[in-house]
Design a protein around this motif. Structure first.
Motif, PDB file in Angstrom:
ATOM      1  N   HIS A   1      -0.997   9.668 -10.514  1.00 36.31           N
ATOM      2  CA  HIS A   1      -2.048   8.699 -10.213  1.00 36.31           C
ATOM      3  C   HIS A   1      -1.457   7.304 -10.058  1.00 36.31           C
ATOM      4  O   HIS A   1      -1.740   6.590  -9.110  1.00 36.31           O
ATOM      5  CB  HIS A   1      -3.102   8.714 -11.315  1.00 36.31           C
ATOM      6  CG  HIS A   1      -4.240   7.775 -11.079  1.00 36.31           C
ATOM      7  ND1 HIS A   1      -4.227   6.451 -11.490  1.00 36.31           N
ATOM      8  CD2 HIS A   1      -5.443   7.962 -10.460  1.00 36.31           C
ATOM      9  CE1 HIS A   1      -5.357   5.876 -11.141  1.00 36.31           C
ATOM     10  NE2 HIS A   1      -6.123   6.767 -10.524  1.00 36.31           N
ATOM     11  N   HIS A   2      -0.606   6.905 -11.035  1.00 35.11           N
ATOM     12  CA  HIS A   2       0.039   5.600 -10.958  1.00 35.11           C
ATOM     13  C   HIS A   2       1.304   5.606 -11.796  1.00 35.11           C
ATOM     14  O   HIS A   2       1.484   6.451 -12.674  1.00 35.11           O
ATOM     15  CB  HIS A   2      -0.906   4.474 -11.407  1.00 35.11           C
ATOM     16  CG  HIS A   2      -1.322   4.533 -12.839  1.00 35.11           C
ATOM     17  ND1 HIS A   2      -2.318   5.366 -13.307  1.00 35.11           N
ATOM     18  CD2 HIS A   2      -0.889   3.842 -13.930  1.00 35.11           C
ATOM     19  CE1 HIS A   2      -2.466   5.204 -14.610  1.00 35.11           C
ATOM     20  NE2 HIS A   2      -1.603   4.289 -15.015  1.00 35.11           N
TER      21      HIS A   2
ATOM     22  N   ARG B   1       5.800   4.453  -2.415  1.00 36.64           N
ATOM     23  CA  ARG B   1       5.359   3.063  -2.524  1.00 36.64           C
ATOM     24  C   ARG B   1       6.540   2.153  -2.220  1.00 36.64           C
ATOM     25  O   ARG B   1       7.639   2.346  -2.743  1.00 36.64           O
ATOM     26  CB  ARG B   1       4.850   2.792  -3.945  1.00 36.64           C
ATOM     27  CG  ARG B   1       4.204   1.418  -4.162  1.00 36.64           C
ATOM     28  CD  ARG B   1       2.841   1.358  -3.519  1.00 36.64           C
ATOM     29  NE  ARG B   1       2.216   0.068  -3.673  1.00 36.64           N
ATOM     30  CZ  ARG B   1       1.241  -0.208  -4.533  1.00 36.64           C
ATOM     31  NH1 ARG B   1       0.793   0.728  -5.333  1.00 36.64           N
ATOM     32  NH2 ARG B   1       0.703  -1.412  -4.586  1.00 36.64           N
TER      33      ARG B   1
ATOM     34  N   ALA C   1     -12.744  12.372  -6.303  1.00 31.72           N
ATOM     35  CA  ALA C   1     -11.423  11.875  -6.655  1.00 31.72           C
ATOM     36  C   ALA C   1     -11.203  11.937  -8.157  1.00 31.72           C
ATOM     37  O   ALA C   1     -10.132  12.336  -8.632  1.00 31.72           O
ATOM     38  CB  ALA C   1     -11.246  10.438  -6.159  1.00 31.72           C
ATOM     39  N   ASP C   2     -12.214  11.559  -8.940  1.00 29.10           N
ATOM     40  CA  ASP C   2     -12.087  11.620 -10.390  1.00 29.10           C
ATOM     41  C   ASP C   2     -11.864  13.051 -10.851  1.00 29.10           C
ATOM     42  O   ASP C   2     -11.102  13.308 -11.781  1.00 29.10           O
ATOM     43  CB  ASP C   2     -13.335  11.047 -11.058  1.00 29.10           C
ATOM     44  CG  ASP C   2     -13.422   9.535 -10.901  1.00 29.10           C
ATOM     45  OD1 ASP C   2     -12.385   8.928 -10.583  1.00 29.10           O
ATOM     46  OD2 ASP C   2     -14.526   8.984 -11.094  1.00 29.10           O
TER      47      ASP C   2
ATOM     48  N   GLY D   1      -1.757   7.583  -6.287  1.00 28.16           N
ATOM     49  CA  GLY D   1      -2.840   8.470  -5.867  1.00 28.16           C
ATOM     50  C   GLY D   1      -2.367   9.792  -5.310  1.00 28.16           C
ATOM     51  O   GLY D   1      -2.999  10.348  -4.395  1.00 28.16           O
TER      52      GLY D   1
ATOM     53  N   THR E   1       0.844  -1.190   0.000  1.00 25.70           N
ATOM     54  CA  THR E   1       0.000   0.000   0.000  1.00 25.70           C
ATOM     55  C   THR E   1       0.877   1.237   0.000  1.00 25.70           C
ATOM     56  O   THR E   1       2.016   1.226   0.459  1.00 25.70           O
ATOM     57  CB  THR E   1      -0.888   0.030   1.250  1.00 25.70           C
ATOM     58  OG1 THR E   1      -0.058  -0.075   2.405  1.00 25.70           O
ATOM     59  CG2 THR E   1      -1.858  -1.130   1.219  1.00 25.70           C
TER      60      THR E   1
ATOM     61  N   THR F   1      -2.327  13.449  -5.443  1.00 26.39           N
ATOM     62  CA  THR F   1      -2.975  14.594  -6.088  1.00 26.39           C
ATOM     63  C   THR F   1      -2.150  15.864  -5.963  1.00 26.39           C
ATOM     64  O   THR F   1      -2.359  16.814  -6.712  1.00 26.39           O
ATOM     65  CB  THR F   1      -4.365  14.821  -5.478  1.00 26.39           C
ATOM     66  OG1 THR F   1      -4.237  14.977  -4.057  1.00 26.39           O
ATOM     67  CG2 THR F   1      -5.278  13.643  -5.776  1.00 26.39           C
TER      68      THR F   1
ATOM     69  N   PRO G   1      -6.198   8.651 -14.118  1.00 30.29           N
ATOM     70  CA  PRO G   1      -6.584   7.280 -14.464  1.00 30.29           C
ATOM     71  C   PRO G   1      -6.376   7.017 -15.942  1.00 30.29           C
ATOM     72  O   PRO G   1      -6.548   7.904 -16.781  1.00 30.29           O
ATOM     73  CB  PRO G   1      -8.069   7.230 -14.099  1.00 30.29           C
ATOM     74  CG  PRO G   1      -8.266   8.358 -13.136  1.00 30.29           C
ATOM     75  CD  PRO G   1      -7.297   9.420 -13.532  1.00 30.29           C
TER      76      PRO G   1
ATOM     77  N   TRP H   1      -8.223  14.674 -11.021  1.00 31.86           N
ATOM     78  CA  TRP H   1      -7.217  14.278 -12.008  1.00 31.86           C
ATOM     79  C   TRP H   1      -7.443  14.976 -13.341  1.00 31.86           C
ATOM     80  O   TRP H   1      -8.578  15.252 -13.715  1.00 31.86           O
ATOM     81  CB  TRP H   1      -7.255  12.761 -12.218  1.00 31.86           C
ATOM     82  CG  TRP H   1      -7.084  11.985 -10.958  1.00 31.86           C
ATOM     83  CD1 TRP H   1      -8.049  11.282 -10.287  1.00 31.86           C
ATOM     84  CD2 TRP H   1      -5.894  11.847 -10.201  1.00 31.86           C
ATOM     85  NE1 TRP H   1      -7.524  10.708  -9.169  1.00 31.86           N
ATOM     86  CE2 TRP H   1      -6.188  11.040  -9.082  1.00 31.86           C
ATOM     87  CE3 TRP H   1      -4.578  12.324 -10.351  1.00 31.86           C
ATOM     88  CZ2 TRP H   1      -5.252  10.688  -8.129  1.00 31.86           C
ATOM     89  CZ3 TRP H   1      -3.637  11.967  -9.412  1.00 31.86           C
ATOM     90  CH2 TRP H   1      -3.964  11.168  -8.316  1.00 31.86           C
TER      91      TRP H   1
ATOM     92  N   GLU I   1      -0.254   1.876  -8.035  1.00 34.08           N
ATOM     93  CA  GLU I   1      -1.154   2.983  -7.736  1.00 34.08           C
ATOM     94  C   GLU I   1      -0.541   3.857  -6.639  1.00 34.08           C
ATOM     95  O   GLU I   1      -0.201   3.371  -5.560  1.00 34.08           O
ATOM     96  CB  GLU I   1      -2.508   2.447  -7.267  1.00 34.08           C
ATOM     97  CG  GLU I   1      -3.217   1.556  -8.279  1.00 34.08           C
ATOM     98  CD  GLU I   1      -3.782   2.333  -9.453  1.00 34.08           C
ATOM     99  OE1 GLU I   1      -3.877   3.576  -9.351  1.00 34.08           O
ATOM    100  OE2 GLU I   1      -4.130   1.700 -10.465  1.00 34.08           O
TER     101      GLU I   1
END
Length: 787
Positions: free
Chosen positions: A124-125, A153, A52-53, A168, A30, A170, A200, A56, A166
């Protein structure tokens, strides 16, 4: 010590060992920057998701492509080939490689590669495409200034292959780094690509997501009624020259539908499929649009395919097959309805040569198997079969004037492989079969090297590095062989191989110039693998580029200018092993900005390849490991060949992103299963299930027993699928999933959904089968008649 996971291979002679691990595996750790939020009610969760959408950018993109990559070290025995800049160049044939710990280089825990973004960006990733030399444990670090880093990560059990991480984030950052902790191999680290996405991943939708190759233009009409192929439908050929294509279309559709589908002339009527032929029907005036383009319009009243040539009509027919349900490929009748969405398509190829090379010289392929491969080629709008007929391990074409070529060479193969040869009548049969499907067959007769089979049959031909270069007997042999081969194949070309020669250079030059002249004397233009065209051959001779294996590429390979056919090894060699060489890698390259996979050189920039000289793309499948024949060849060819042919057919701007072809491939798998084709269930593809119900009649007492439906889903065993049946009379019961599970280099079959039931009353019942798979849920309907 070799470079990180250096492929110790030469073309064809050595099979790459299987390497890497399953693609599209997300790491399980995580993010370290934030703690998990407490559970929220559904409404609040939906609002949070919407917020959240909105955080981005739309559309999202890989911001690493505009950034600058640097690394703690680069493999110093070949720094250009393994430069850090390769991780964000968008080309999966290139890679960064660090120095190796085996040779006393820095501890792998201090090794890193990073990208300085062109401007601060949310993350985002991150996607990392690892080579075999990968990390067992690494971290993703981010920074605002390149000096102070924080862990976004931690990946302690990295699986390798393509990893999606992932993050995340922002809040915008400027730097993203892969920080090694521990290696998984004896080398350092090696990464094909590192992507940094600011949102995404954009989705790829239908209908453009259904057809391979993706058409030049497609407009769907979701509010309009679809076309439904029915028992009264006809195939109308408005011109007698279209009747052959109409006959092929009828042959494609009759087995699964059970409909007569007569081929008729004259005007069409509602419910027909109409084939229109005439120059005015070309989708544009461009040369290839006239030669092979088509338009397709489908709606409630019928389907119309129009083209300037029969070849264009056949290309439109292949698109129509993909617009029908996957079970249209079944060789036994399946209930309808057979619907085609209301849509309009305008389409034509980018390149004129879209090919597959097969290699029965090493392991023989029967005529039936060659024809099946032609069918698979045509379905993806390929138009050239390159038939590699001679090599060290075998001679497969009958030559009357030199009969020991097949007497001896026909009995040779790779160890454990299949032997045999083609008679002249068999070759004529295959050539006719291909021509009926508008496929050109180009024969390859290897010379002066890769000639052990011929020299074993006739030792007097042997010289240093292959054939004797300075004896007239050799050229009498070449003349006889090419004369008889030219008479068998109507193609304007003959491939003479001409690579990997150990012959002294001056002899090599003399031999090739003489052989080229002999081919020309028999009405054929020579094609030759790199580096053959760098020795002063005619400017019409085609340079078949694969890679700079001997590190001798020069501007003379492309100057003077000549036609160039592309088969870059790292992308198009279909014998290269899974999972390292997967569908994404076969697609993630740019024919107009080609990187040599062996040296890392830019072919257009550094050596002067002119993009106007590129005539097409060809994917070779060398025969070293194809011991079972067709099943092994199909397993290696699919799903990569359709992706490569899309690069050759579709517009350049439509082929920049591999995600589109991966999505379209996921729709094709069920189609291939119904067709009985073997292929690799690429784990990086989300394979979509396709289920079709049966049309049943009960026994006298109202009992039905057996298959109520069939299910096609690549790569999943029956034990991973469950099903229940609503029988249509108010009762529900369990079902059993049966069929052939995936095996070693063998895809699974189409599964049967079986159940038993007894209807108490007479009548026709509409039942529903609910199917749950590891990736999706699907339903289908069946009918049961108790009369």
């Amino acid at each position: 010590m070799s470079a990180p996971s250096e492929e110790q291979t030469v073309r064809r002679r050595t099979v790459l060992a299987a390497a890497g691990s399953a693609a599209l595996v997300a790491a399980s750790a995580t993010p370290a920057l934030s703690a998990p939020a407490p559970a929220a009610p559904a409404a609040a969760a939906a609002a949070d998701a919407a917020d959240a959408d909105a955080a981005w950018p739309d559309p999202a993109r890989d911001v690493a492509r505009d950034g600058t990559a640097t690394a703690s070290s680069v493999y110093d025995l070949d720094p250009a080939r393994f430069a850090a800049a390769h991780v964000n160049d968008g080309d999966l044939s290139t890679r960064w490689g660090s120095n190796s710990p085996e040779n006393g280089y820095p501890d792998p825990s201090r090794e890193w590669v990073q990208i300085e973004l062109a401007e601060p960006s949310p993350v985002h990733h991150v996607v990392i495409h690892w080579e075999t030399a990968r990390a067992a444990h690494y971290q993703i670090h981010v920074s605002d200034d390149g000096e102070t880093w924080r862990t976004a990560r931690d990946v302690p059990d990295a699986p390798g292959g393509r990893e999606v991480l992932e993050l995340g984030l922002t809040t915008a950052v400027r730097y993203v780094r892969m920080q090694g902790v521990a290696v998984a191999t004896g080398w350092g680290y090696s990464i094909f690509a590192m992507e940094v996405w600011n949102g995404p991943r954009p989705g790829v939708g239908l209908p453009a997501g259904r057809v391979i190759p993706v058409p030049v233009a497609q407009t769907s009409r979701p509010d309009a009624r679809p076309f439904v192929l029915g028992g009264g439908s006809r195939i109308v050929a408005t011109d007698w020259k279209a009747r052959a294509v109409a006959g092929l279309l009828a042959g494609y559709l009759r087995p699964a539908t059970g409909y007569p589908l007569p081929v008729v002339g004259g005007p069409g009527r509602d419910g027909d499929i109409t084939l229109l032929l005439g120059r005015s029907h070309a989708p544009s005036r461009a040369r290839l649009a006239v030669a092979e383009g088509y338009t397709l319009a489908a709606g409630e009243r019928g389907v119309r395919i129009a083209a300037a040539t029969p070849h264009g009509l056949l290309n439109g027919v292949q698109t129509l097959r993909q617009l029908l349900p996957p079970w249209i490929e079944s060789d036994t009748a399946v209930p309808g309805p057979w619907t085609v969405e209301a849509t309009e398509i305008r389409d034509h190829p980018r390149f004129g040569h879209r090919g597959l090379m097969i290699d029965p010289a090493r392991n023989f392929l029967e005529v039936r198997e060659v024809k099946e491969l032609i069918d698979g080629l045509v379905q993806s709008k390929g138009n050239v079969l390159h038939w590699h007929l001679t090599d060290d391990q075998g001679w497969r074409v009958e030559i009357d004037s030199w009969p020991r070529l097949t007497e001896v060479g026909g009995g040779m193969s790779m160890p454990g492989g299949r032997t045999g040869f083609y008679t002249k009548d068999q070759i004529r049969d295959v050539v006719r079969y291909a021509a009926d499907r508008h496929v050109q067959i180009i024969p390859e007769i290897e010379m002066p090297s890769h000639t052990t089979a011929a020299r074993t049959a006739y030792p007097q031909l042997s010289g240093a590095g292959g054939y004797l270069a300075d004896r007239e007997t050799t050229y009498a042999f070449v003349d006889d062989v090419l004369r008889e081969v030219a008479a068998l194949f109507p193609s304007a070309y003959v491939h003479l191989g001409a690579d990997e020669s150990d012959m002294p250079h001056d002899q090599y030059v003399r031999f090739l110039r003489r052989a080229e002249g002999i081919a020309r004397g028999h009405g054929k233009t020579m094609i030759g693998w790199s580096p053959s065209c760098g020795v002063g051959l005619d400017t019409g001779t085609v340079h078949h580029y694969w890679q700079d294996q001997s590190r001798e590429m020069s501007r003379e390979w492309f100057n003077p200018r000549r036609p160039v056919l592309l088969s870059p090894t790292q992308q198009t060699y279909l014998d290269y092993p899974y999972p390292t060489y997967d569908t994404r890698r076969a697609y993630s390259w740019n024919p107009s900005d080609l990187t040599d996979g062996w040296t890392g050189a830019k072919v257009q920039r550094d050596y002067g390849l002119n993009n106007d000289d590129i005539i097409g793309i060809e994917a070779p499948i060398w025969g070293e490991r194809m011991l079972r024949g067709l099943p092994d060849v199909q397993y290696q060819v699919f799903p990569r060949l359709p992706a490569i042919l899309e690069k050759a057919w579709s517009p350049a701007e439509a082929t920049e992103d591999a995600e589109g072809v991966v999505a379209r491939t996921g729709v094709q798998g069920a189609r291939w299963l119904f067709a009985g084709r073997n292929f690799w269930a690429d784990p990086g593809v989300r394979w979509e299930p396709a289920a079709v119900g049966a049309d049943l009649r009960t026994d006298q007492d109202g009992t039905v027993s057996g298959a109520v439906a069939r299910l096609a889903l690549p790569g999943v065993a029956p034990a991973g699928i469950t099903a229940t049946v609503e029988w249509g009379d108010g009762t529900t019961g369990p079902a059993t999933v049966t069929g052939d599970a995936p095996g070693d280099r063998q895809i699974n079959g189409v599964y049967r959904i079986e159940a038993d039931h007894r209807y108490a009353r007479r009548g026709t019942y509409r039942g529903t089968v609910h199917i749950t798979t590891p990736t999706a849920e699907t339903t289908t309907h069946f009918t049961a008649t108790h009369g």
